[in-house]
Motif scaffolding. Structure first.
Motif, PDB file in Angstrom:
ATOM      1  N   ASN A 213       2.425 120.896  28.035  1.00 40.19           N
ATOM      2  CA  ASN A 213       3.364 120.222  28.926  1.00 40.19           C
ATOM      3  C   ASN A 213       2.747 120.264  30.310  1.00 40.19           C
ATOM      4  O   ASN A 213       1.867 121.078  30.577  1.00 40.19           O
TER       5      ASN A 213
ATOM      6  N   TYR B  84       6.834 116.960  32.887  1.00 38.20           N
ATOM      7  CA  TYR B  84       7.144 118.384  32.771  1.00 38.20           C
ATOM      8  C   TYR B  84       7.784 118.704  31.425  1.00 38.20           C
ATOM      9  O   TYR B  84       7.478 119.709  30.804  1.00 38.20           O
ATOM     10  N   ASN B  85       8.686 117.865  30.952  1.00 36.86           N
ATOM     11  CA  ASN B  85       9.363 118.092  29.679  1.00 36.86           C
ATOM     12  C   ASN B  85       8.718 117.359  28.512  1.00 36.86           C
ATOM     13  O   ASN B  85       9.181 117.478  27.387  1.00 36.86           O
TER      14      ASN B  85
ATOM     15  N   LYS C 122       5.823 116.481  25.698  1.00 35.75           N
ATOM     16  CA  LYS C 122       4.885 117.265  24.904  1.00 35.75           C
ATOM     17  C   LYS C 122       3.669 116.411  24.571  1.00 35.75           C
ATOM     18  O   LYS C 122       3.777 115.215  24.365  1.00 35.75           O
TER      19      LYS C 122
END
Length: 56
Positions: free
Chosen positions: A3, A12-13, A15
């Protein structure tokens, strides 16, 4: 699995998976980009959070 490390980054969130390690930099294939023309991007390792794969 990775991440983005910056909490202010849109990734940021998200994958992704490291597909090539070039020393200080890596190429990442983001899972949410799999159907987009741009599937990968290059990052410095300190820009990412690395997650251990539980299948190994």
């Amino acid at each position: 699995m990775v991440n983005h490390a910056d909490i202010y980054c849109a990734l940021y969130n998200a994958k992704g998976e490291v597909i090539e390690d070039m020393g200080d930099e890596v190429w990442v294939a983001w899972y949410h980009w799999k159907d987009k023309p741009k599937k990968t991007d290059r990052y410095f390792k300190d820009e990412l959070r690395f997650w251990k794969d539980n299948n190994q």
